[in-house]
Design a protein around this motif. Structure first.
Motif, PDB file in Angstrom:
ATOM      1  N   ALA A 105      44.724  39.241  22.340  1.00 16.15           N
ATOM      2  CA  ALA A 105      45.200  40.511  21.784  1.00 16.15           C
ATOM      3  C   ALA A 105      45.813  40.309  20.403  1.00 16.15           C
ATOM      4  CB  ALA A 105      46.216  41.147  22.732  1.00 16.15           C
ATOM      5  N   ASP A 106      46.556  39.214  20.237  1.00 17.38           N
ATOM      6  CA  ASP A 106      47.170  38.909  18.938  1.00 17.38           C
ATOM      7  C   ASP A 106      46.117  38.668  17.859  1.00 17.38           C
ATOM      8  OD1 ASP A 106      49.646  39.118  20.095  1.00 17.38           O
ATOM      9  OD2 ASP A 106      49.939  36.948  20.331  1.00 17.38           O
ATOM     10  N   ARG A 107      44.925  38.295  18.282  1.00 14.67           N
ATOM     11  CA  ARG A 107      43.821  38.056  17.343  1.00 14.67           C
ATOM     12  C   ARG A 107      42.928  39.283  17.201  1.00 14.67           C
ATOM     13  NH1 ARG A 107      45.698  33.503  19.418  1.00 14.67           N
ATOM     14  NH2 ARG A 107      45.362  31.480  18.396  1.00 14.67           N
ATOM     15  N   ASP A 108      43.422  40.416  17.669  1.00 13.84           N
ATOM     16  CA  ASP A 108      42.691  41.680  17.564  1.00 13.84           C
ATOM     17  C   ASP A 108      41.350  41.604  18.287  1.00 13.84           C
ATOM     18  OD1 ASP A 108      43.185  44.244  16.692  1.00 13.84           O
ATOM     19  OD2 ASP A 108      41.980  44.049  14.876  1.00 13.84           O
ATOM     20  N   ALA A 109      41.353  40.946  19.452  1.00 12.75           N
ATOM     21  CA  ALA A 109      40.129  40.786  20.234  1.00 12.75           C
ATOM     22  C   ALA A 109      40.306  41.395  21.620  1.00 12.75           C
ATOM     23  CB  ALA A 109      39.764  39.309  20.360  1.00 12.75           C
ATOM     24  N   ILE A 110      39.306  42.145  22.052  1.00 14.00           N
ATOM     25  CA  ILE A 110      39.303  42.731  23.394  1.00 14.00           C
ATOM     26  C   ILE A 110      38.652  41.734  24.346  1.00 14.00           C
ATOM     27  CG2 ILE A 110      38.412  44.602  24.824  1.00 14.00           C
ATOM     28  CD1 ILE A 110      38.456  46.362  22.305  1.00 14.00           C
ATOM     29  N   LEU A 111      39.367  41.371  25.389  1.00 10.02           N
ATOM     30  CA  LEU A 111      38.888  40.397  26.365  1.00 10.02           C
ATOM     31  C   LEU A 111      38.298  41.123  27.570  1.00 10.02           C
ATOM     32  CD1 LEU A 111      38.756  37.378  27.215  1.00 10.02           C
ATOM     33  CD2 LEU A 111      41.037  37.692  28.225  1.00 10.02           C
ATOM     34  N   ILE A 112      37.095  40.712  27.974  1.00 10.44           N
ATOM     35  CA  ILE A 112      36.417  41.326  29.118  1.00 10.44           C
ATOM     36  C   ILE A 112      35.811  40.224  29.982  1.00 10.44           C
ATOM     37  CG2 ILE A 112      34.560  42.870  29.871  1.00 10.44           C
ATOM     38  CD1 ILE A 112      34.780  44.236  27.126  1.00 10.44           C
ATOM     39  N   GLY A 113      36.048  40.299  31.284  1.00 14.42           N
ATOM     40  CA  GLY A 113      35.391  39.406  32.228  1.00 14.42           C
ATOM     41  C   GLY A 113      34.251  40.145  32.905  1.00 14.42           C
ATOM     42  N   ALA A 114      33.216  39.422  33.327  1.00 13.53           N
ATOM     43  CA  ALA A 114      32.054  40.095  33.913  1.00 13.53           C
ATOM     44  C   ALA A 114      31.317  39.194  34.890  1.00 13.53           C
ATOM     45  CB  ALA A 114      31.091  40.546  32.810  1.00 13.53           C
ATOM     46  N   SER A 115      30.712  39.833  35.881  1.00 19.51           N
ATOM     47  CA  SER A 115      29.770  39.157  36.778  1.00 19.51           C
ATOM     48  C   SER A 115      28.821  40.216  37.315  1.00 19.51           C
ATOM     49  CB  SER A 115      30.494  38.443  37.925  1.00 19.51           C
ATOM     50  OG  SER A 115      30.847  39.353  38.945  1.00 19.51           O
ATOM     51  N   THR A 116      27.873  39.799  38.135  1.00 21.31           N
ATOM     52  CA  THR A 116      26.911  40.748  38.697  1.00 21.31           C
ATOM     53  C   THR A 116      27.382  41.327  40.028  1.00 21.31           C
ATOM     54  OG1 THR A 116      25.685  38.920  39.706  1.00 21.31           O
ATOM     55  CG2 THR A 116      24.952  39.668  37.537  1.00 21.31           C
ATOM     56  N   ASP A 117      28.613  41.028  40.425  1.00 21.38           N
ATOM     57  CA  ASP A 117      29.178  41.642  41.628  1.00 21.38           C
ATOM     58  C   ASP A 117      29.490  43.116  41.367  1.00 21.38           C
ATOM     59  OD1 ASP A 117      29.795  39.232  43.549  1.00 21.38           O
ATOM     60  OD2 ASP A 117      30.447  38.593  41.561  1.00 21.38           O
ATOM     61  N   SER A 118      29.624  43.890  42.431  1.00 20.56           N
ATOM     62  CA  SER A 118      29.951  45.307  42.286  1.00 20.56           C
ATOM     63  C   SER A 118      31.433  45.490  41.989  1.00 20.56           C
ATOM     64  CB  SER A 118      29.597  46.070  43.567  1.00 20.56           C
ATOM     65  OG  SER A 118      30.540  45.778  44.584  1.00 20.56           O
ATOM     66  N   GLU A 119      31.780  46.679  41.534  1.00 23.01           N
ATOM     67  CA  GLU A 119      33.184  46.982  41.254  1.00 23.01           C
ATOM     68  C   GLU A 119      34.037  46.924  42.522  1.00 23.01           C
ATOM     69  OE1 GLU A 119      31.037  51.073  41.302  1.00 23.01           O
ATOM     70  OE2 GLU A 119      30.586  48.954  40.906  1.00 23.01           O
ATOM     71  N   PHE A 120      33.423  47.206  43.670  1.00 27.98           N
ATOM     72  CA  PHE A 120      34.167  47.180  44.930  1.00 27.98           C
ATOM     73  C   PHE A 120      34.484  45.742  45.350  1.00 27.98           C
ATOM     74  CE2 PHE A 120      31.408  50.961  44.926  1.00 27.98           C
ATOM     75  CZ  PHE A 120      32.397  51.938  44.892  1.00 27.98           C
ATOM     76  N   VAL A 121      33.553  44.838  45.086  1.00 26.52           N
ATOM     77  CA  VAL A 121      33.806  43.418  45.364  1.00 26.52           C
ATOM     78  C   VAL A 121      34.877  42.893  44.408  1.00 26.52           C
ATOM     79  CG1 VAL A 121      32.794  41.109  45.432  1.00 26.52           C
ATOM     80  CG2 VAL A 121      31.483  43.063  46.264  1.00 26.52           C
ATOM     81  N   HIS A 122      34.784  43.279  43.131  1.00 22.06           N
ATOM     82  CA  HIS A 122      35.819  42.894  42.158  1.00 22.06           C
ATOM     83  C   HIS A 122      37.207  43.328  42.639  1.00 22.06           C
ATOM     84  CE1 HIS A 122      33.155  41.299  39.267  1.00 22.06           C
ATOM     85  NE2 HIS A 122      32.946  42.353  38.512  1.00 22.06           N
ATOM     86  N   ALA A 123      37.298  44.593  43.050  1.00 17.21           N
ATOM     87  CA  ALA A 123      38.592  45.143  43.470  1.00 17.21           C
ATOM     88  C   ALA A 123      39.124  44.415  44.703  1.00 17.21           C
ATOM     89  CB  ALA A 123      38.458  46.638  43.749  1.00 17.21           C
ATOM     90  N   ALA A 124      38.235  44.144  45.648  1.00 14.81           N
ATOM     91  CA  ALA A 124      38.648  43.441  46.865  1.00 14.81           C
ATOM     92  C   ALA A 124      39.124  42.027  46.546  1.00 14.81           C
ATOM     93  CB  ALA A 124      37.487  43.398  47.856  1.00 14.81           C
ATOM     94  N   TRP A 125      38.424  41.369  45.634  1.00 13.19           N
ATOM     95  CA  TRP A 125      38.798  39.993  45.253  1.00 13.19           C
ATOM     96  C   TRP A 125      40.150  39.982  44.554  1.00 13.19           C
ATOM     97  CZ3 TRP A 125      36.330  36.522  40.981  1.00 13.19           C
ATOM     98  CH2 TRP A 125      36.603  35.173  41.258  1.00 13.19           C
ATOM     99  N   ARG A 126      40.369  40.948  43.678  1.00 14.05           N
ATOM    100  CA  ARG A 126      41.651  41.018  42.979  1.00 14.05           C
ATOM    101  C   ARG A 126      42.803  41.216  43.960  1.00 14.05           C
ATOM    102  NH1 ARG A 126      42.579  44.288  37.575  1.00 14.05           N
ATOM    103  NH2 ARG A 126      44.624  43.584  38.260  1.00 14.05           N
ATOM    104  N   ARG A 127      42.590  42.058  44.953  1.00 12.76           N
ATOM    105  CA  ARG A 127      43.651  42.283  45.947  1.00 12.76           C
ATOM    106  C   ARG A 127      43.879  41.042  46.806  1.00 12.76           C
ATOM    107  NH1 ARG A 127      40.646  47.225  46.742  1.00 12.76           N
ATOM    108  NH2 ARG A 127      41.659  48.974  45.688  1.00 12.76           N
ATOM    109  N   ASP A 128      42.798  40.308  47.056  1.00 16.21           N
ATOM    110  CA  ASP A 128      42.864  39.170  47.976  1.00 16.21           C
ATOM    111  C   ASP A 128      43.436  37.906  47.333  1.00 16.21           C
ATOM    112  OD1 ASP A 128      41.883  37.862  50.610  1.00 16.21           O
ATOM    113  OD2 ASP A 128      40.961  36.613  49.051  1.00 16.21           O
TER     114      ASP A 128
END
Length: 253
Positions: free
Chosen positions: A141-164
């Motif tokens: 952020a200090d370098r004026d850069a937007i950071l994004i992570g990505a994979s081919t999993d669904s948003e529901f799997v992402h959400a479940a993993w984050r909670r877990d």
């Protein structure tokens, strides 16, 4: 010039129709001066490749299609990053989990973008990388850069993993869900057998042009500090020698 002993494979979106197919075939024929022995019309959005005819003339159409899809060219430096609109997980708070993220929005921000990919959620190496990127989220952020992570999993799997997973509950960047694998395919970063993304990292400038790409094997985690180092070097717009770090002298032409 390409060898004349080649079969020509061309894939176009189905909606473009046969006229679009013929038009594109003629155009590439003129540019490459390659004799077209056979043309396979495949209605998948993939890259164009050339395969030696002697190596493929005994394969079935499905086998040839697999060869075609698995030989995508990796999008590299100097290319425009593909347009996309994908659902991302931005929170684990109920009702605020999802956000529609687009390349148009990112380009309008006028900022750099750093997008890093991992193969699968609920695995072992991946969370160590994601957690490390999160530790350095403010540095990006200090370098004026937007950071994004990505994979081919669904948003529901992402959400479940984050909670877990304890290390993923307070992420400061979105987890993009490329469920259709369309963006990973355009980038050319899908692994041939499992059809998951390699550990790819893209640094894209405010104009939407790819300035740096790295690609790691599925089993090897990357260095977040190296990503930051390269971002620093690119933002100087100067000549940076081997092992250069921010604050050190650059080179004169």
């Amino acid at each position: 010039m390409l060898s004349r002993d080649y079969i020509f494979f061309l894939a176009i979106p189905a909606l473009r129709g046969f006229r679009g197919f013929l038009s594109e075939a003629r155009q590439i024929y003129r540019q490459s001066q390659c004799r077209i022995f056979k043309i396979y019309l495949i209605t998948n959005e993939c890259n164009v490749i050339f395969a030696p005819s002697k190596a493929t003339n005994r394969l079935s159409v499905n086998q040839k299609r697999e060869i075609f899809i698995m030989k995508n060219v990796i999008l590299s430096v100097g290319s425009e990053f593909p347009e996309f609109k994908k659902t991302a997980v931005v929170s684990i708070e109920k009702g605020k989990e999802f956000y529609e993220l687009s390349s148009e929005e990112l380009k309008a921000s006028g900022k750099w973008m750093v997008m890093f990919w991992w193969p699968k959620d609920f695995t072992f190496v991946c969370p160590t990388e994601i957690a490390e990127f999160n530790k350095h989220a403010q540095d990006f952020a200090d370098r004026d850069a937007i950071l994004i992570g990505a994979s081919t999993d669904s948003e529901f799997v992402h959400a479940a993993w984050r909670r877990d997973h304890e290390d993923l509950r307070n992420l400061q960047f979105p987890m993009l869900a490329d469920t259709s694998k369309s963006l990973a395919t355009e980038l050319g970063i899908l692994e041939a057998n499992e059809k998951v993304a390699y550990r790819a990292t893209y640094i894209v400038d405010p104009q939407g042009i790819v300035r740096w790409v790295s690609l790691y094997d599925l089993s090897v985690g990357r260095s977040v500090k190296e990503v930051l180092r390269v971002l620093d070097a690119l933002q100087t717009d100067e000549l940076c020698p081997c092992n250069w770090n921010k604050g050190e002298a650059t080179l004169s032409a």
